[in-house]
Design a protein around this motif. Sequence first.
Motif, PDB file in Angstrom:
ATOM      1  N   MET A 122       0.863  -1.287   0.041  1.00  0.00           N
ATOM      2  CA  MET A 122       0.024   0.087   0.146  1.00  0.00           C
ATOM      3  C   MET A 122       0.844   1.251   0.145  1.00  0.00           C
ATOM      4  N   LEU A 123       1.888   1.310   0.794  1.00  0.00           N
ATOM      5  CA  LEU A 123       2.802   2.436   0.996  1.00  0.00           C
ATOM      6  C   LEU A 123       3.545   2.461  -0.445  1.00  0.00           C
ATOM      7  N   ASP A 124       3.805   1.728  -1.067  1.00  0.00           N
ATOM      8  CA  ASP A 124       4.627   1.844  -2.453  1.00  0.00           C
ATOM      9  C   ASP A 124       3.624   2.334  -3.541  1.00  0.00           C
ATOM     10  N   LEU A 125       2.553   1.955  -3.420  1.00  0.00           N
ATOM     11  CA  LEU A 125       1.613   2.447  -4.202  1.00  0.00           C
ATOM     12  C   LEU A 125       0.831   3.475  -3.836  1.00  0.00           C
ATOM     13  N   GLY A 126       0.764   4.199  -2.715  1.00  0.00           N
ATOM     14  CA  GLY A 126       0.217   5.268  -2.060  1.00  0.00           C
ATOM     15  C   GLY A 126      -1.153   5.358  -2.150  1.00  0.00           C
ATOM     16  N   ILE A 127      -1.679   3.870  -1.563  1.00  0.00           N
ATOM     17  CA  ILE A 127      -3.337   3.696  -1.491  1.00  0.00           C
ATOM     18  C   ILE A 127      -3.367   3.160  -0.228  1.00  0.00           C
ATOM     19  N   LYS A 128      -4.856   3.355   0.132  1.00  0.00           N
ATOM     20  CA  LYS A 128      -5.487   3.047   1.505  1.00  0.00           C
ATOM     21  C   LYS A 128      -5.878   1.617   1.510  1.00  0.00           C
ATOM     22  N   PRO A 129      -6.210   1.085   2.443  1.00  0.00           N
ATOM     23  CA  PRO A 129      -6.373  -0.419   2.559  1.00  0.00           C
ATOM     24  C   PRO A 129      -7.742  -0.723   1.598  1.00  0.00           C
ATOM     25  N   ASN A 130      -9.032   0.132   1.818  1.00  0.00           N
ATOM     26  CA  ASN A 130      -9.938  -0.110   1.077  1.00  0.00           C
ATOM     27  C   ASN A 130      -9.463  -0.356  -0.428  1.00  0.00           C
ATOM     28  N   THR A 131      -8.937   0.790  -0.895  1.00  0.00           N
ATOM     29  CA  THR A 131      -8.611   0.634  -2.363  1.00  0.00           C
ATOM     30  C   THR A 131      -7.674  -0.676  -2.774  1.00  0.00           C
ATOM     31  N   PHE A 132      -6.645  -0.877  -1.749  1.00  0.00           N
ATOM     32  CA  PHE A 132      -5.846  -2.181  -1.964  1.00  0.00           C
ATOM     33  C   PHE A 132      -6.587  -3.309  -2.087  1.00  0.00           C
ATOM     34  N   TYR A 133      -7.496  -3.639  -1.048  1.00  0.00           N
ATOM     35  CA  TYR A 133      -7.972  -4.885  -1.197  1.00  0.00           C
ATOM     36  C   TYR A 133      -9.237  -4.920  -2.356  1.00  0.00           C
ATOM     37  N   ARG A 134      -9.845  -3.604  -2.739  1.00  0.00           N
ATOM     38  CA  ARG A 134     -10.590  -3.701  -3.752  1.00  0.00           C
ATOM     39  C   ARG A 134      -9.928  -3.962  -4.876  1.00  0.00           C
ATOM     40  N   ARG A 135      -8.736  -3.483  -5.501  1.00  0.00           N
ATOM     41  CA  ARG A 135      -8.058  -3.854  -6.524  1.00  0.00           C
ATOM     42  C   ARG A 135      -7.474  -5.169  -6.582  1.00  0.00           C
ATOM     43  N   VAL A 136      -6.912  -5.659  -5.467  1.00  0.00           N
ATOM     44  CA  VAL A 136      -6.399  -7.031  -5.321  1.00  0.00           C
ATOM     45  C   VAL A 136      -7.749  -8.097  -5.797  1.00  0.00           C
ATOM     46  N   ALA A 137      -8.804  -7.828  -5.256  1.00  0.00           N
ATOM     47  CA  ALA A 137      -9.931  -8.656  -5.719  1.00  0.00           C
ATOM     48  C   ALA A 137     -10.267  -8.481  -7.116  1.00  0.00           C
ATOM     49  N   GLU A 138     -10.144  -7.247  -7.643  1.00  0.00           N
ATOM     50  CA  GLU A 138     -10.467  -7.230  -9.083  1.00  0.00           C
ATOM     51  C   GLU A 138      -9.296  -7.895  -9.698  1.00  0.00           C
ATOM     52  N   PHE A 139      -8.142  -7.464  -9.495  1.00  0.00           N
ATOM     53  CA  PHE A 139      -7.109  -8.270 -10.295  1.00  0.00           C
ATOM     54  C   PHE A 139      -7.216  -9.952 -10.119  1.00  0.00           C
ATOM     55  N   GLU A 140      -7.477 -10.086  -8.986  1.00  0.00           N
ATOM     56  CA  GLU A 140      -7.574 -11.697  -8.907  1.00  0.00           C
ATOM     57  C   GLU A 140      -8.967 -12.450  -9.568  1.00  0.00           C
ATOM     58  N   THR A 141      -9.783 -11.647  -9.808  1.00  0.00           N
ATOM     59  CA  THR A 141     -11.036 -11.917 -10.549  1.00  0.00           C
ATOM     60  C   THR A 141     -10.521 -11.981 -12.177  1.00  0.00           C
ATOM     61  N   SER A 142      -9.931 -10.894 -12.476  1.00  0.00           N
ATOM     62  CA  SER A 142      -9.327 -10.813 -13.848  1.00  0.00           C
ATOM     63  C   SER A 142      -8.539 -11.952 -14.111  1.00  0.00           C
ATOM     64  N   LEU A 143      -7.804 -12.672 -13.345  1.00  0.00           N
ATOM     65  CA  LEU A 143      -6.740 -13.468 -13.462  1.00  0.00           C
ATOM     66  C   LEU A 143      -7.508 -14.766 -13.673  1.00  0.00           C
ATOM     67  N   GLU A 144      -8.451 -15.133 -12.905  1.00  0.00           N
ATOM     68  CA  GLU A 144      -9.370 -16.214 -13.063  1.00  0.00           C
ATOM     69  C   GLU A 144     -10.082 -16.223 -14.317  1.00  0.00           C
ATOM     70  N   GLN A 145     -10.541 -14.942 -14.785  1.00  0.00           N
ATOM     71  CA  GLN A 145     -11.287 -15.018 -15.834  1.00  0.00           C
ATOM     72  C   GLN A 145     -10.279 -15.443 -16.965  1.00  0.00           C
ATOM     73  N   ASN A 146      -9.343 -14.999 -16.977  1.00  0.00           N
ATOM     74  CA  ASN A 146      -8.161 -15.123 -18.130  1.00  0.00           C
ATOM     75  C   ASN A 146      -7.850 -16.668 -18.266  1.00  0.00           C
ATOM     76  N   LYS A 147      -7.715 -17.236 -16.971  1.00  0.00           N
ATOM     77  CA  LYS A 147      -7.494 -18.658 -16.865  1.00  0.00           C
ATOM     78  C   LYS A 147      -8.486 -19.468 -17.658  1.00  0.00           C
ATOM     79  N   LYS A 148      -9.963 -19.045 -17.520  1.00  0.00           N
ATOM     80  CA  LYS A 148     -11.216 -19.654 -17.770  1.00  0.00           C
ATOM     81  C   LYS A 148     -11.168 -19.690 -19.202  1.00  0.00           C
ATOM     82  N   ALA A 149     -10.845 -18.433 -19.834  1.00  0.00           N
ATOM     83  CA  ALA A 149     -10.843 -18.262 -21.310  1.00  0.00           C
ATOM     84  C   ALA A 149      -9.714 -18.959 -21.950  1.00  0.00           C
TER      85      ALA A 149
END
Length: 150
Positions: A122-149
């Motif tokens: 979070m410090l390296d990106l300059g973001i807060k916990p809510n943004t961090f966990y939301r972005r991680v969830a979005e990123f992991e969802t996109s990874l899963e969708q790419n694997k299924k595709a």
Amino acid sequence: MEDYSIDKYSDTLIVESISRFARNTKDLLSLIEQLEEKGVKFVSQKENIDTSTPNGKFMLTIFGAVAQLERDYLLQRQKEGIAIAKAKGKYRGRKAIEIDEKKFQRLYKEWKSEKLSSKHFMLDLGIKPNTFYRRVAEFETSLEQNKKAH
């Protein structure tokens, strides 16, 4: 219980307004009950309510219900206004916080391999916990969708 003062001589909690003391009638009555158990009187200056009298207790319940009704109406009108603005294309919400995606992916790999703590991520990106966990969830969802595709 942010906007209040306590009378040092008679154990009385004095608030500017009921609406500043509690957000809904249930909370208001619960807080008043807790105060009464401790022998503390409640006085609201705006509504001129003193709970040391039966009439004051009755008026407290009425004013508390009215304050909650006003708040509920306000929130309802706000939702309606946002819906109308969205339908007209004038409401887009808050802009997303921009993050360097390549840096995010690099830090994500380090974080997943436990080489980097979430705090440092979070410090390296300059973001807060809510943004961090939301972005991680979005990123992991996109990874899963790419694997299924594939």
